[in-house]
Write an enzyme that holds these catalytic residues in place. Structure first.
Site, PDB file in Angstrom:
ATOM      1  N   GLU A  94     126.941   3.582  26.190  1.00  0.00           N
ATOM      2  CA  GLU A  94     126.623   2.595  27.549  1.00  0.00           C
ATOM      3  C   GLU A  94     125.125   2.711  27.971  1.00  0.00           C
ATOM      4  OE1 GLU A  94     128.774   0.595  29.715  1.00  0.00           O
ATOM      5  OE2 GLU A  94     126.504  -0.068  29.747  1.00  0.00           O
ATOM      6  N   VAL A 109     116.246  12.472  29.247  1.00  0.00           N
ATOM      7  CA  VAL A 109     117.641  11.933  29.677  1.00  0.00           C
ATOM      8  C   VAL A 109     118.441  12.864  29.162  1.00  0.00           C
ATOM      9  CG1 VAL A 109     119.409  10.455  28.579  1.00  0.00           C
ATOM     10  CG2 VAL A 109     117.246   9.702  28.659  1.00  0.00           C
ATOM     11  N   VAL A 167     121.494   0.394  25.961  1.00  0.00           N
ATOM     12  CA  VAL A 167     121.161  -0.901  26.402  1.00  0.00           C
ATOM     13  C   VAL A 167     120.851  -0.791  27.833  1.00  0.00           C
ATOM     14  CG1 VAL A 167     121.278  -3.370  26.119  1.00  0.00           C
ATOM     15  CG2 VAL A 167     122.141  -1.968  24.445  1.00  0.00           C
ATOM     16  N   LYS A 224     118.307  -3.667  21.108  1.00  0.00           N
ATOM     17  CA  LYS A 224     119.114  -3.938  22.083  1.00  0.00           C
ATOM     18  C   LYS A 224     119.973  -5.284  22.136  1.00  0.00           C
ATOM     19  CE  LYS A 224     116.380  -0.765  25.166  1.00  0.00           C
ATOM     20  NZ  LYS A 224     115.284  -0.891  26.172  1.00  0.00           N
TER      21      LYS A 224
HETATM   22  N1  HSE Z   1     110.768   2.014  26.696  1.00  0.00           N
HETATM   23  C1  HSE Z   1     112.248   1.534  26.933  1.00  0.00           C
HETATM   24  C2  HSE Z   1     111.890   0.473  28.084  1.00  0.00           C
HETATM   25  C3  HSE Z   1     113.060   2.532  27.504  1.00  0.00           C
HETATM   26  O1  HSE Z   1     110.657   0.407  28.365  1.00  0.00           O
HETATM   27  O2  HSE Z   1     112.704  -0.216  28.522  1.00  0.00           O
HETATM   28  C4  HSE Z   1     114.375   2.297  27.780  1.00  0.00           C
HETATM   29  O3  HSE Z   1     115.122   1.842  26.585  1.00  0.00           O
END
Ligand code: HSE
Length: 409
Positions: free
Chosen positions: A123, A11, A126, A199
């Protein structure tokens, strides 16, 4: 505006690439130039295009008054928390993609942000690129949030999609998810529902105004879901989806849970396949809203991070605070009191008699069928009642060993 990026992994490097390549867009939309001055990483990045900006000492960033905003894309709670807190204490805005950090430490980081007139934005924490945080904080702020339910983890949705559409086993689907790089380093966080749990807590904290910790909400993953369960679900027009869900209950408490659900095939969320995420939000004025998109991946997640950086550039200092209140004991309802219907699959030596007992004990059930089911297998859906009551009835059944229990959305 000069910024620093902490952590140049997937990222972080995506963030630098977007900022480096979209100078004109930044200027036009955020109203000023945005430049990445430092990249903090302890790895050897001398072969990368970022080499001349890489540093390994956080104090260089903390002591540079030119740095207005710091992006944290390291992941994990420490040292990310210590670094972010120090940056906020120096009145530097912090933008993070780190859900573990936000779920565990947002209260302290909000305090530091407010005291030091800086912003703390997340942001990307999640659903990656899906703009759900600012939607809840801002666009839907005229609503009491009645409920939300979301596919918040791409890896598990990918695995379930493979199991349902291609009749692939859980283990084979997980292997492909790992080969494609969807799963976190350790797949436990994905497949056990912990990532979706963090999340869910972040979204519920925004929706209901108090910090909610992952330990407070009942969390189940998808490891125990079988192809038999997927076949029974399909026989009645359902798909199995791992959802993070929260509701404002009539008694004022919050019902929050992360677990696999049987989801009606006609619902929009049932059509969300592969690594895609979606969140369905119901507000008391707006009604139903569905947000859909890529919940992970370099560019999608970096897009949300850079959006926050640009927001920091746009807003005046005293307008930058998004936050929720401190944690309050007892606001989460015991999930055994939530009303639900259950899908139950199990085995009995005498299936005919067991089924008579099951119908009587639950006061009527819908029996499910699938091809090639062994004679001793029984699968059914109960009526709706408090989950604890249904589980008590199940545990009292004689000559029936339950193998799978899944809630119906
Ligand atoms: N491992 C997480 C997923 C990555 O598969 O959604 C994003 O948080």
């Amino acid at each position: 505006m000069k910024i620093a990026v902490l952590g140049c992994g997937t990222v972080g490097s995506g963030v630098v690439e977007i900022i480096d390549s979209k100078k004109e867009l930044m200027m036009k939309s955020a109203g000023e130039n945005i430049d990445v001055k430092y990249i903090l990483d302890i790895r050897d990045l001398s072969d990368t295009p970022f080499a001349d900006r890489v540093i390994s000492d956080i104090d260089i960033i903390l002591n540079d008054s030119e740095i207005d905003t710091v992006v944290e894309t390291m992941g994990g709670v420490e040292p990310a928390f210590t670094f972010c807190k120090k940056c906020l204490e120096k009145s530097k805005n912090v933008v993070t993609s780190n859900k573990a950090l936000v779920a565990a430490k947002a209260e302290e980081l909000f305090d530091a942000a407010i005291k030091n007139n800086a912003a703390f934005m997340f942001e990307a924490a999640v659903c990656g690129g899906i703009p759900v945080i600012r939607t809840l904080f801002s666009s839907l702020s005229a609503n009491n949030i009645v409920s939300f339910a979301g596919i918040l983890n791409g890896t598990t949705n990918f695995i379930l999609t493979k199991m349902i559409n291609e009749k692939m086993s859980f283990d084979s689907a997980l292997k492909i998810a790992q080969e494609k790089g969807y799963a976190e380093k350790d797949p436990t966080a994905d497949v056990e529902g912990l990532d979706a749990g963090r999340k869910t807590c972040i979204l519920a904290s925004i929706a209901y105004g108090h910090h909610i910790f992952p330990e407070e909400i009942h969390t189940e993953g998808i490891r125990s879901i079988t192809l038999e369960d997927a076949a029974y679900a399909a026989s009645k027009g359902y798909k199995i989806k791992l959802l993070g869900k929260a509701d404002k209950l009539k008694n004022g408490k919050i019902g929050a849970i992360v677990c696999p659900f049987f989801v009606n095939d006609n619902s929009m969320i049932a059509g969300v396949n592969g690594v895609y995420n979606a969140v369905s939000i119901t507000g008391d004025s707006v009604g139903d809203v569905l947000l859909y998109g890529q919940g992970a991946g370099k560019e999608a997640t970096a897009s949300a991070v850079v959006g926050d950086v640009m927001e920091c550039a746009r807003l005046k200092k005293n307008e930058k605070h998004y936050f929720w209140d401190k944690h309050e004991d007892g606001i989460i309802e015991d999930h055994m009191l939530y009303e639900t219907a259950l899908y139950i699959r199990g085995y009995s030596k005498d299936a005919k008699t067991a089924l008579i007992n099951i119908r009587e004990a639950f006061g009527g059930v819908t029996v499910l069928e699938r091809d090639d089911a062994p004679e001793n297998e029984i699968a059914f859906i109960t009526g709706k009642a408090a989950e604890g009551e249904l589980r008590d009835t199940l545990s009292e059944l004689k000559d029936f060993a339950s193998a799978s229990v899944i809630r119906i959305l």
